[in-house]
Design a protein around this motif. Structure first.
Motif, PDB file in Angstrom:
ATOM      1  N   VAL A  26       0.907  -1.233  -0.036  1.00  0.00           N
ATOM      2  CA  VAL A  26      -0.021   0.030  -0.002  1.00  0.00           C
ATOM      3  C   VAL A  26       0.839   1.392   0.108  1.00  0.00           C
ATOM      4  N   TYR A  38       3.458   0.649   3.073  1.00  0.00           N
ATOM      5  CA  TYR A  38       2.782  -0.302   4.009  1.00  0.00           C
ATOM      6  C   TYR A  38       2.636  -1.560   3.481  1.00  0.00           C
ATOM      7  N   LYS A  40       0.747  -5.080   3.709  1.00  0.00           N
ATOM      8  CA  LYS A  40      -0.333  -6.084   4.191  1.00  0.00           C
ATOM      9  C   LYS A  40      -0.076  -7.528   3.880  1.00  0.00           C
ATOM     10  N   ALA A  43      -5.496  -9.659   2.836  1.00  0.00           N
ATOM     11  CA  ALA A  43      -6.400  -8.763   2.482  1.00  0.00           C
ATOM     12  C   ALA A  43      -7.127  -8.304   3.774  1.00  0.00           C
ATOM     13  N   ALA A  45      -5.641  -8.500   6.960  1.00  0.00           N
ATOM     14  CA  ALA A  45      -4.663  -7.996   7.611  1.00  0.00           C
ATOM     15  C   ALA A  45      -4.654  -6.364   8.178  1.00  0.00           C
ATOM     16  N   ASP A  46      -3.995  -6.039   9.229  1.00  0.00           N
ATOM     17  CA  ASP A  46      -3.791  -4.705   9.339  1.00  0.00           C
ATOM     18  C   ASP A  46      -2.369  -4.246   8.658  1.00  0.00           C
ATOM     19  N   SER A  47      -2.502  -3.069   8.067  1.00  0.00           N
ATOM     20  CA  SER A  47      -1.074  -2.635   7.315  1.00  0.00           C
ATOM     21  C   SER A  47       0.112  -2.454   8.484  1.00  0.00           C
TER      22      SER A  47
END
Lengths: 162, 403
Positions: A26, A38, A40, A43, A45-47
């Motif tokens: 990201v 970032y 991940k 899909a 999960a937290d960044s």
């Protein structure tokens, strides 16, 4: 390749790139030019923040990723193909090069190698279309145009092997 | 202290506030307000150290005008970043989440305002104050926490944009109602004038793009800034002179510039101008506040916090669900929306202008002190909720599942 672009009102833009294995990269581009990277893991999960780059730094890293700064081939100079067989190349002039102190006319580069010197970069200055009385100095970067063979000849001349 | 020294004390104080905010790793806005309060005549003016009076920043003409410019630039930026075309692209989801947010929180605010103040106009003001979340603080927290790269950023920012649009309309009506007083005819007239002015500005924003484009056509950053400020402040000033909210006018001028090719440049060039005057605005809010009045509104604030933190949680959660997010992320949307800030204070400033006319002085002051205390609590509570979201997320997952 799947890239999703979305607006972040008041912040900038977000690009999500699928990089395989369910992972997403990201890129958040702030209006100020700052880029945040970032990762991940999946899909939902937290960044996880990898790095934050200034506008300038991001451009430089971008060029490296693009392969424009550095190409993983055996070549110690930058080369650009103008057309089939014709190159635009950059050569750094080392301190011990026999061309140091010579003028372009004196070095007779055109006759001896077949390339044309189109510019000399000296520090922050660029001498575009240098005349024949311009002297080559150690630390210069010489930009030449020529066939691949001619460019190789010039490289030898510069290194004192011709 | 209306001289250069006074202004110097003001800017030095807000500069120190930024240091404290960085040191404590918190949003700076509450600190601007607290520092303003600390240096106000009602706090610093009452104290002296070893016989020397402490420096006091009084609400001088400069501070008031600076605060006004802060409001203008805050709203101008909203308009500038408000791209109508892109908003319309995702209109469906944004309106669903935005409408839930509006219905739940504005409704709760109306009921709460009436229960607390027993006055329809005050209830209308309180409804706006508890409805509008803080774009500035929430966006900053999103970036700090790294949520900006997650899926919850979409509904959060989308709902904020929807709120901004609502608040532009709301401020028009609120400013006109406060100016119009209790006389129904006068209020209707001022609402009418305000709405026609807004329609005029809308037409200007819609059809004036070529003019705005040419107005900023220059290679000099200096000329760009000066022209943009000249146009924005002049139009806002005209608006205020005829009794329309200057903030709303600035919002529409921002929107007009947003459709030119200069948007990005303006954002970069005017951000420091906005931040400087916004700091003055928050500081001025502090200066105008007598913290001793907090005691009188403490019960009201507590009631408002107990009611309006859960309503934002609920509406945010539902908004997240409207974006098809799983419960855990929807919970984050709810937690993220709790923070109230700059716009609530702008409404409070509007309330203050009605003191003695449409609102009794006592009531206007009560609404004002209430809002400042409420914003201080909610800005801290909201950012804390985002920072420590884990137990809420676990609860949401346990209660509503993962899908």
């Amino acid at each position: 390749m799947d890239v999703t672009e979305s607006d972040l009102p008041g912040v900038g833009k977000k690009h999500e790139v699928d990089i395989g294995g369910g992972q997403q990269l990201v890129v958040v581009t702030h209006n100020t030019g700052t880029r945040e990277l970032y990762l991940k893991e999946s899909a939902d999960a937290d960044s996880e923040k990898l790095v934050e780059l200034s506008d300038r730094m991001a451009r430089m890293v971008g060029t490296i990723l693009e392969g424009a700064y550095f190409q993983p081939v055996e070549s110690n100079h930058v080369e650009t193909m103008l057309s089939e067989g014709t190159l635009l190349e950059w050569y750094a002039v080392e301190d011990d090069s026999p061309l140091v102190g010579e003028t372009l006319a004196g070095a007779d580069i055109g006759q001896r190698t077949g390339v044309t010197v189109v510019a000399i970069q000296r520090g922050d200055d660029v001498i575009a279309a240098p005349t024949s009385d311009v002297e080559i100095e150690a630390g210069d970067t010489v930009v030449v145009i020529g066939e691949r063979d001619n460019c190789e000849q010039f490289e030898k001349l510069l290194a004192g092997d011709l | 202290m209306a001289d250069l020294l006074g202004v110097g004390v003001l800017f030095a104080a807000v500069a120190v506030a930024t240091l404290v905010a960085v040191w404590l790793n918190k949003s700076v806005i509450p600190f601007y307000i607290v520092f303003g309060m600390a240096l106000s005549p009602s706090v610093a003016g009452q104290l002296s150290v070893a016989g020397y009076a402490l420096p006091v920043v009084e609400s001088s003409e400069f501070v008031e005008l600076g605060a006004e410019l802060g409001i203008v630039f805050l709203l101008f930026f909203l308009g500038l970043e408000f791209n109508l075309d892109r908003l319309l692209e995702r209109w469906g989801r944004i309106t669903r989440a935005g409408t839930i947010d509006l219905a739940v929180n504005f409704g709760a605010g109306l009921a709460l305002g009436f229960a607390l103040f027993r006055d329809p106009l005050a209830a209308f003001l309180i409804a706006g104050i508890v409805y509008i979340s803080s774009s500035a603080i929430i966006t900053k927290s999103l970036i700090d926490l790294g949520w900006i790269a997650n899926d919850e950023a979409d509904p959060l920012l989308g709902t904020l944009v929807f709120e901004d649009l609502v608040i532009a309309v709301y401020l028009t009506i609120a400013a006109a109602l406060v100016a119009g007083g209790s006389d129904l005819g006068a209020a209707a007239t001022s609402v009418g004038v305000a709405l026609s002015f807004i329609v005029g500005l809308l037409l200007l924003a819609r059809y004036g793009t070529p003019w705005f484009e040419r107005a900023l056509q220059t290679n000099s950053n200096e000329f760009t800034v000066i022209r943009a400020v000249g146009i924005t402040v002049l139009i806002s000033g005209v608006a205020l002179a005829i009794g329309v909210s200057e903030a709303v006018a600035a919002f529409f001028v921002g929107m007009a510039f947003a459709s030119t090719s200069h948007t990005h440049k303006l954002e970069n060039l005017l951000e420091p101008v906005r931040d400087t005057f916004a700091a003055v605005f928050f500081f001025w809010i502090g200066v105008e506040t007598d913290p001793r009045l907090f005691a009188g509104v403490a019960g009201l604030v507590a009631a408002a916090v107990v009611v309006t933190a859960p309503t934002k949680l609920l509406s945010g959660y539902l908004g997240g669900r409207a974006y098809d997010l799983p419960p855990r992320r929807s919970m984050r949307v709810g937690l993220g929306m709790v923070t109230r800030g700059e716009f609530s204070l702008i409404i409070a400033a509007v309330a203050l202008t009605g003191a003695g006319t449409s609102l009794s002085v006592e009531l206007a002051n009560a609404v004002y002190s209430f809002t400042v205390a409420y914003v201080l609590v909610m800005s801290i509570l909201g950012t804390m909720l985002m920072q420590y979201s884990a137990p809420f997320e676990e609860f949401a997952t346990a209660r509503f599942g993962t899908e």
